[in-house]
Design an enzyme around this catalytic site. Structure first.
Site, PDB file in Angstrom:
ATOM      1  N   LYS A  56      42.476  -3.105  30.932  1.00 50.68           N
ATOM      2  CA  LYS A  56      43.446  -4.469  30.568  1.00 50.68           C
ATOM      3  C   LYS A  56      44.307  -3.862  28.858  1.00 50.68           C
ATOM      4  O   LYS A  56      43.824  -2.293  28.545  1.00 50.68           O
ATOM      5  CB  LYS A  56      42.703  -5.976  30.136  1.00 50.68           C
ATOM      6  N   SER A 131      42.431 -14.820  29.750  1.00 49.76           N
ATOM      7  CA  SER A 131      44.059 -13.891  30.180  1.00 49.76           C
ATOM      8  C   SER A 131      43.538 -12.095  30.445  1.00 49.76           C
ATOM      9  O   SER A 131      44.679 -11.806  29.739  1.00 49.76           O
ATOM     10  CB  SER A 131      43.806 -13.676  28.070  1.00 49.76           C
ATOM     11  N   SER A 155      37.561 -15.191  29.141  1.00 51.28           N
ATOM     12  CA  SER A 155      39.557 -14.886  29.708  1.00 51.28           C
ATOM     13  C   SER A 155      38.445 -13.306  31.240  1.00 51.28           C
ATOM     14  O   SER A 155      39.485 -12.934  31.753  1.00 51.28           O
ATOM     15  CB  SER A 155      39.824 -13.569  29.459  1.00 51.28           C
TER      16      SER A 155
END
Ligand code: GLN
Length: 465
Positions: A56, A131, A155
């Protein structure tokens, strides 16, 4: 097959699918091939030898961009690796690219990225969740077997659920946060997506454990998480907080999660009733604490220390204001304002201090519940993947996506989302198990036994290979 040949294939698939899915913000072609060639020249004795990993883009990687999905860090390159990344590299893994996310990990749909929405490979008109949607999609689309995400309120688990993969949120302190760009420090942790529980277990074994550079990382022994995946789960007690199965759950989600309870029973687990009386305050408490901490953490992005600086400014304050005005997106600004408000004198006691007290009660609920059971089962998300654009104008509806996940972050306990079925429209559904502190091995064990007995047997429409 050589690591080089395999890595070429992985990169080719990542590059072929990315125009449709928009899940990678950068693909590290040259560096990955270089590392692959090096690995082919040494004995294959490291635990992650040649395995491709996606990371990420709020986790620092030396020499690669780390944008956090934000204009304000658009061209920021960290000069160091996050501890988790450093450990993966040392174990022989290859970070093939950085994945798209909601700006500063604030969101549940990936629509808050400054670099465009990520598409769900099961249906590209739908969100992947957030997210960490980019990492979820990297695994769901079959490009990599494992990816790193981050968890502040769900997330990893929520996008795992919406994309049909395994998503693990660890105990607070299990994985070093060094190099994870801070959102809400008392809630943040690095999390792991796996094509299977085994994939996630292998990554966790490598990255978990004490790190002198993060004083909140715990000095708790790290087992080989893959070694206990096949343990017997017969006789384990699964707690079901029935009161949380109320309104707001889509019928297909309810059915699939009920079925997962039956399946665990068939696997020999005992199903017991538990109560989490304060869980209903989870969202309210989370959005006070998370925004308060975010407003403080994000103060460092001021045009001086990192990344972007607005042009044509002549005074210092003007430069700060314009940089933050132009650099941050709408949701980030909303949270900074909310956080500043709840911390302001006059409101501190009413909001922030009160939220901390309720947070303690939420944690106490878990401690009491784990006297009666080994893990607590709920849906991961009340809905399947929703349409892109469906909730962008209603932040409160968006915040409810995390109703089943935020409490674990507030309490600091681990949780896992396990694919458990498909909706009538063929969209994946996840069932969630939350465990006691340091019970990652048990959660992965549950997940492995479950997915072996009840595999999803379906693939997204967009898939590598
Ligand atoms: N969706 C939640 C939020 O918007 C959780 C985010 C996260 O876990 N990083 O804050």
């Amino acid at each position: 097959m050589s690591v080089l040949a395999k890595t070429k294939e992985v990169l080719a698939e990542a590059e072929r699918l990315n125009p449709q899915l928009n899940n990678f913000l950068s693909i590290e072609h040259e560096a990955s091939l270089e590392k692959a060639a090096y690995l082919d020249s040494v004995p294959a004795e490291r635990p992650m030898h040649g395995r491709a990993i996606a990371v990420k883009d709020n986790i620092c990687t030396r020499g690669m961009r780390t944008s956090c999905g934000s204009r304000i860090l658009e061209n920021y390159k960290a000069h160091y690796d996050a501890t988790a990344v450093e450990r993966l590299n040392a174990a022989g893994a290859i970070v093939i690219g950085k994945t798209n996310l909601d700006e500063f990990a604030m969101g549940s749909s990936n629509e808050n990225s400054a670099f465009g929405t990520v598409k769900n490979p099961w249906d590209v008109t739908r969100v992947p969740g957030g997210s960490s949607g980019g990492s979820a999609v990297a695994v769901a689309s079959g490009v990599v077997r494992a990816a790193l995400g981050s968890e502040t309120g769900g997330s990893v688990r929520q996008p795992a659920s919406l994309c049909g993969v395994v998503g693990l949120k660890v105990t607070y302190g299990r994985i070093s946060r060094y190099g994870l760009v801070a959102f809400a420090s008392s809630l943040d942790s690095i999390g792991i997506f796996g094509g299977s529980a085994n994939d996630a277990a292998d990554v966790l074994t490598v990255i978990a454990g004490r790190d002198a550079r993060d004083s909140t990382s715990a000095d708790v022994a790290v087992p080989d998480y893959a070694a206990t995946l096949e343990n017997e789960i017969k006789g384990k007690r699964i707690g079901v907080p029935r009161a949380l199965f109320g309104e707001g759950i889509e019928p297909d989600v309810r059915d699939a999660v009920e079925k997962s309870i039956d399946n665990f029973r068939s696997l020999g687990c005992e199903i017991v009733d538990v109560e989490l009386p304060h869980a209903k305050y989870g969202i309210a408490v989370y959005y006070i604490i998370a925004t308060a901490e975010a407003s403080s953490n994000l103060a460092r992005f001021d045009g001086v220390r990192y990344g972007f600086r607005a042009e044509d400014t002549h005074k210092l304050r003007e430069m700060y204001f314009k940089t933050r005005e132009e650099g941050f997106g709408e949701e980030v600004k909303r949270r900074i304002m909310l956080g500043t408000y709840v911390l302001s004198s006059g409101y501190y006691d009413a909001y922030y201090s009160k939220a901390q007290k309720v947070r303690a009660l939420i944690k106490k609920d878990y401690v009491a519940a784990f006297e009666k059971c080994d893990a607590i089962l709920t849906p991961t998300s009340p809905t399947v993947a929703f349409e892109i654009g469906e909730r962008t104008s209603d932040p409160l509806a968006m915040y409810l996506s995390d109703i089943y996940t935020v409490s674990a972050n507030l309490a600091g306990v681990p949780g896992i989302s396990i694919p458990c079925g498909l909706s009538s429209e063929g969209l994946p559904i996840g069932t969630q198990l939350v465990g006691n502190f340091w019970s990652e091995a048990e959660l992965l064990n549950f997940a492995h036994v479950y997915e072996t007995a009840y595999p999803l047997n379906a693939r997204p429409r967009i898939f590598a290979g």
